[in-house]
Design a protein around this motif. Sequence first.
Motif, mmCIF file in Angstrom:
data_model
loop_
_atom_site.group_PDB
_atom_site.id
_atom_site.type_symbol
_atom_site.label_atom_id
_atom_site.label_comp_id
_atom_site.label_asym_id
_atom_site.label_seq_id
_atom_site.Cartn_x
_atom_site.Cartn_y
_atom_site.Cartn_z
ATOM 1 N N GLU A 77 1.379 -1.182 0.085
ATOM 2 C CA GLU A 77 0.128 0.119 0.093
ATOM 3 C C GLU A 77 0.562 1.364 -0.137
ATOM 4 N N GLU A 79 1.174 4.712 -1.001
ATOM 5 C CA GLU A 79 0.229 5.794 -1.780
ATOM 6 C C GLU A 79 0.744 5.925 -3.237
ATOM 7 N N LYS A 80 1.937 6.387 -3.857
ATOM 8 C CA LYS A 80 2.031 6.562 -4.915
ATOM 9 C C LYS A 80 2.028 5.701 -5.941
#
Length: 220
Positions: A77, A79-80
């Motif tokens: 996971e 974010e980018k």
Amino acid sequence: MVIYSVYIVSKSGGLIFNYDHSVPKIETEKTYSFPLEHKLVYQNKQIVVAFGQRNGVMVGHVLLGVNGAPVNGRTIEDEKNPRDAFEVLENPENYPINLKFGRPKMSTNEKIFLASMFYPLFAIASQLSPQPRTSGIQSLEADTFRLYCFQTLTGVKFILIVEPSQTGADLLLHRIYELYADYALKNPFYSLEMPIRCDLFESNLQSLLEQSEKAGISSV
């Protein structure tokens, strides 16, 4: 002294209450080179170590993070750039790579399953006894914990898991039973054999366990 958790099992073998008090959080973080020294598989919606037990990482531990990003299921996971964990781990270009492993946290369904497994073990122990009217399993000892069980006259089982050196667990189990009688059985909204959802019972249980750890079980 450390008290790990409390379970209450109904007379029919169903888990009606559980409380984790001081379960240790075991995590190991390390930078790896290619190829990875652990064999990982995807099972029960987690990436699990199936082979290659070393350096604090044990078979059964789950992958918690990759390069600081948490792992949910088999997805990193980030974010980018959310990615499939196996695609990242199988690509030599991504090494060296930092991985975090840890002991999996039991789900509610797993706790329900384990409680249902304890019920027949308790019955088997009663039948194996050479003496009639045995009380069944009262304690089980392992290298890292000790399990104590107290069965009431109505068949409800109170299970306490503590560190091996803990003493006086029998007294503590009886005190937990008193809390159960005062705050669960006397609750007009509670039905027998049903899960216990009583804030007063849980808060008083937490206070009892904290007092036992700080001042000793003999003080409760």
